[in-house]
Motif scaffolding. Structure first.
Motif, PDB file in Angstrom:
ATOM      1  N   MET A  10       0.827  -1.209   0.000  1.00 52.16           N
ATOM      2  CA  MET A  10       0.000   0.000   0.000  1.00 52.16           C
ATOM      3  C   MET A  10       0.858   1.255   0.000  1.00 52.16           C
ATOM      4  N   ALA A  11       1.951   1.216   0.752  1.00 46.78           N
ATOM      5  CA  ALA A  11       2.865   2.365   0.777  1.00 46.78           C
ATOM      6  C   ALA A  11       3.479   2.588  -0.605  1.00 46.78           C
ATOM      7  N   ASP A  12       3.797   1.503  -1.298  1.00 49.04           N
ATOM      8  CA  ASP A  12       4.364   1.605  -2.635  1.00 49.04           C
ATOM      9  C   ASP A  12       3.347   2.199  -3.605  1.00 49.04           C
ATOM     10  N   TYR A  13       2.088   1.741  -3.505  1.00 46.63           N
ATOM     11  CA  TYR A  13       1.037   2.288  -4.383  1.00 46.63           C
ATOM     12  C   TYR A  13       0.805   3.767  -4.080  1.00 46.63           C
ATOM     13  N   LEU A  14       0.798   4.126  -2.798  1.00 50.18           N
ATOM     14  CA  LEU A  14       0.628   5.523  -2.425  1.00 50.18           C
ATOM     15  C   LEU A  14       1.777   6.369  -2.968  1.00 50.18           C
ATOM     16  N   LEU A  15       2.998   5.852  -2.881  1.00 49.75           N
ATOM     17  CA  LEU A  15       4.150   6.559  -3.430  1.00 49.75           C
ATOM     18  C   LEU A  15       3.972   6.780  -4.933  1.00 49.75           C
ATOM     19  N   TYR A  16       3.517   5.757  -5.613  1.00 47.02           N
ATOM     20  CA  TYR A  16       3.263   5.850  -7.063  1.00 47.02           C
ATOM     21  C   TYR A  16       2.235   6.940  -7.377  1.00 47.02           C
ATOM     22  N   ARG A  17       1.149   6.980  -6.603  1.00 41.63           N
ATOM     23  CA  ARG A  17       0.094   7.966  -6.862  1.00 41.63           C
ATOM     24  C   ARG A  17       0.553   9.388  -6.522  1.00 41.63           C
ATOM     25  N   LEU A  18       1.322   9.537  -5.445  1.00 44.24           N
ATOM     26  CA  LEU A  18       1.842  10.859  -5.086  1.00 44.24           C
ATOM     27  C   LEU A  18       2.773  11.389  -6.181  1.00 44.24           C
ATOM     28  N   ASN A  19       3.639  10.524  -6.678  1.00 48.67           N
ATOM     29  CA  ASN A  19       4.538  10.943  -7.756  1.00 48.67           C
ATOM     30  C   ASN A  19       3.762  11.266  -9.029  1.00 48.67           C
ATOM     31  N   GLU A  20       2.724  10.482  -9.279  1.00 46.58           N
ATOM     32  CA  GLU A  20       1.890  10.709 -10.459  1.00 46.58           C
ATOM     33  C   GLU A  20       1.269  12.109 -10.442  1.00 46.58           C
ATOM     34  N   LYS A  21       0.902  12.556  -9.235  1.00 50.91           N
ATOM     35  CA  LYS A  21       0.266  13.864  -9.071  1.00 50.91           C
ATOM     36  C   LYS A  21       1.278  14.969  -8.757  1.00 50.91           C
ATOM     37  N   GLU A  22       2.567  14.625  -8.847  1.00 49.59           N
ATOM     38  CA  GLU A  22       3.649  15.573  -8.568  1.00 49.59           C
ATOM     39  C   GLU A  22       3.545  16.160  -7.162  1.00 49.59           C
ATOM     40  N   ALA A  23       3.071  15.337  -6.244  1.00 52.13           N
ATOM     41  CA  ALA A  23       2.978  15.729  -4.834  1.00 52.13           C
ATOM     42  C   ALA A  23       4.213  15.189  -4.114  1.00 52.13           C
ATOM     43  N   HIS A  24       5.291  15.921  -4.180  1.00 52.88           N
ATOM     44  CA  HIS A  24       6.578  15.440  -3.679  1.00 52.88           C
ATOM     45  C   HIS A  24       6.898  15.930  -2.273  1.00 52.88           C
ATOM     46  N   GLY A  25       5.907  16.416  -1.573  1.00 51.13           N
ATOM     47  CA  GLY A  25       6.154  16.913  -0.224  1.00 51.13           C
ATOM     48  C   GLY A  25       6.709  15.864   0.719  1.00 51.13           C
ATOM     49  N   TYR A  26       6.426  14.595   0.436  1.00 57.27           N
ATOM     50  CA  TYR A  26       6.928  13.525   1.309  1.00 57.27           C
ATOM     51  C   TYR A  26       8.454  13.514   1.374  1.00 57.27           C
ATOM     52  N   SER A  27       9.096  13.957   0.290  1.00 55.26           N
ATOM     53  CA  SER A  27      10.563  13.924   0.266  1.00 55.26           C
ATOM     54  C   SER A  27      11.162  14.883   1.288  1.00 55.26           C
ATOM     55  N   THR A  28      10.428  15.943   1.581  1.00 52.11           N
ATOM     56  CA  THR A  28      10.855  16.879   2.622  1.00 52.11           C
ATOM     57  C   THR A  28      10.413  16.408   3.999  1.00 52.11           C
ATOM     58  N   TRP A  29       9.173  15.940   4.068  1.00 51.42           N
ATOM     59  CA  TRP A  29       8.618  15.455   5.334  1.00 51.42           C
ATOM     60  C   TRP A  29       9.553  14.421   5.967  1.00 51.42           C
ATOM     61  N   PHE A  30       9.982  13.477   5.159  1.00 53.74           N
ATOM     62  CA  PHE A  30      10.720  12.327   5.708  1.00 53.74           C
ATOM     63  C   PHE A  30      12.217  12.363   5.370  1.00 53.74           C
ATOM     64  N   ARG A  31      12.673  13.505   4.915  1.00 55.52           N
ATOM     65  CA  ARG A  31      14.109  13.734   4.709  1.00 55.52           C
ATOM     66  C   ARG A  31      14.757  12.660   3.847  1.00 55.52           C
ATOM     67  N   LEU A  32      14.201  12.481   2.661  1.00 55.60           N
ATOM     68  CA  LEU A  32      14.801  11.565   1.709  1.00 55.60           C
ATOM     69  C   LEU A  32      16.151  12.110   1.261  1.00 55.60           C
ATOM     70  N   PRO A  33      17.037  11.275   0.688  1.00 52.77           N
ATOM     71  CA  PRO A  33      18.349  11.748   0.231  1.00 52.77           C
ATOM     72  C   PRO A  33      18.229  12.980  -0.668  1.00 52.77           C
ATOM     73  N   ASP A  34      18.884  14.055  -0.271  1.00 49.93           N
ATOM     74  CA  ASP A  34      18.837  15.332  -0.984  1.00 49.93           C
ATOM     75  C   ASP A  34      17.420  15.894  -1.081  1.00 49.93           C
ATOM     76  N   GLU A  35      16.515  15.335  -0.261  1.00 48.22           N
ATOM     77  CA  GLU A  35      15.111  15.757  -0.264  1.00 48.22           C
ATOM     78  C   GLU A  35      14.515  15.717  -1.672  1.00 48.22           C
ATOM     79  N   GLN A  36      14.866  14.663  -2.410  1.00 52.64           N
ATOM     80  CA  GLN A  36      14.375  14.469  -3.764  1.00 52.64           C
ATOM     81  C   GLN A  36      13.373  13.308  -3.799  1.00 52.64           C
ATOM     82  N   PRO A  37      12.357  13.384  -4.675  1.00 51.62           N
ATOM     83  CA  PRO A  37      11.394  12.283  -4.787  1.00 51.62           C
ATOM     84  C   PRO A  37      12.050  11.011  -5.290  1.00 51.62           C
TER      85      PRO A  37
END
Length: 356
Positions: A218-245
């Motif tokens: 489910m997390a993978d599907y949600l990630l797919y849908r967020l990227n599809e909608k260009e909703a990349h806020g998660y990359s900042t929320w959870f401090r992904l590498p370089d805060e990139q999607p």
């Protein structure tokens, strides 16, 4: 210069998730048995999945009974959803009233009570029945109706996971004048969802127990849908590498696990716990407002054509009465006539209501 992020173009998924415990089958039978004592069906759906949260079994049971469609959790859906769905109903089901609500904010709760009050003109008392798939917010809606209508506290137990309400409860008063009662029912899942992606959307919005659906998928599907909608806020929320999607659920979950301290013995990150936290963030609206179903004109046309739920011009709260209503009206008219005769004859010891 960093390369432009390219999201996945598809999400291959072929597993069908089925969840239909015994109490749901029993609940559907009890709904059918109670219909004769109900004046209006209030069918609650999830505004985030306005098409996927429809249970065709209710159509078979409810039939031509007056019905109101309530799309709950509107505050979590895309803001355009209300206008799009309302116009679609106006075209395809003009006699079916539709209301969008948020029980967290008591948004439009009064509109439901007003719709019920329309039935109270010829009838002194109205009974509603709340139906819907699991975790669309039926119990929260009942509590909101009771709070707004009569100023009282909770009447129904709520929970984050589906399946909290397992039996029909007694009638609950939600309005004093006119008198409006309602009956809560268990959430009833479709016994078999043929479309795997639809079952995944129902699970993502909380309609199926998480462990049955696999939180990491489910997390993978949600990630797919967020990227599809260009909703990349998660990359900042959870401090992904370089805060990139990212398109990698493993990269995402490792970052979430680091952020929340989900570490198991040996220093490994607990991906399932991280997935649960990620899903919770989505379900509480912290990642944004999204509608997961295809509500484009073409998507809605296909939906109404395929399901053919609203092909008949059924009676609704404002253009007809049920058999129970007719009986109430006839009894009320007889009582009034008895009282009129009683007065004309100057009164007697006989009870005027005995004519009814």
């Amino acid at each position: 210069m960093a390369s432009r992020f390219i999201p996945r173009s598809s999400f291959p998924y072929d597993r069908v998730i089925n969840w239909f415990p015994g109490h749901m089958a029993k609940g559907l039978r009890m709904i059918s048995e109670k219909l004769n004592s109900v004046d209006l069906i209030v069918e609650v759906r999830d505004a985030r999945i306005p098409l996927s949260s429809v249970n065709p079994n209710f159509e078979k049971v409810v039939g031509r009974k007056p019905r109101l469609i309530v799309y709950n959790k509107h505050d979590l859906a895309h803001p355009d959803t209300k206008d799009i769905i309302t116009k679609a109903f106006a075209r395809n089901a003009p006699h079916t009233p539709v209301i969008f609500t948020s029980c967290l904010k008591d948004m439009n709760i009064r509109a439901i009570l007003n719709q019920a009050a329309l039935l109270a003109d010829p009838i002194p008392q109205v009974t509603l029945m709340i139906v819907g798939m699991p975790n669309v917010g039926k119990s929260s809606l009942i509590n909101s109706l009771r709070r707004v209508g009569v100023g009282k506290g909770k009447a129904a137990q709520t929970g984050a996971q589906p399946g909290v309400t397992r039996t029909l409860v007694g009638t609950v008063k939600v309005l004093e004048d006119p008198t409006v009662y309602l009956i809560d029912t268990p959430g009833v899942m479709v016994p078999h969802i043929a479309d795997p992606v639809r079952s995944l959307k129902v699970a993502l919005t909380g309609g199926i127990r998480d462990h049955l659906s696999d939180e990491q998928i489910m997390a993978d599907y949600l990630l797919y849908r967020l990227n599809e909608k260009e909703a990349h806020g998660y990359s900042t929320w959870f401090r992904l590498p370089d805060e990139q999607p990212t398109n990698s659920v493993d990269v995402l979950l490792e970052s979430v696990a680091k952020r929340i301290g989900a570490v198991v013995k040996g220093g490994e990150y607990e991906h399932t716990m991280a997935a649960k936290f990620f899903l919770k963030h989505y379900r509480t609206g912290k990642l944004g407002q999204f509608t997961l179903d295809d509500i484009s004109p073409e998507g809605l046309e296909t939906f109404f054509e395929r399901v053919k739920m609203y092909g008949s011009e059924g009676k609704t709260a404002d253009d007809g009465v049920s058999r129970r209503q007719e009986k109430k009206m006839a009894k009320l008219a007889a009582r009034k006539e008895a009282q009129r005769i009683f007065k004309l004859e100057g009164g007697s010891r006989r009870n005027p209501d005995s004519f009814a």
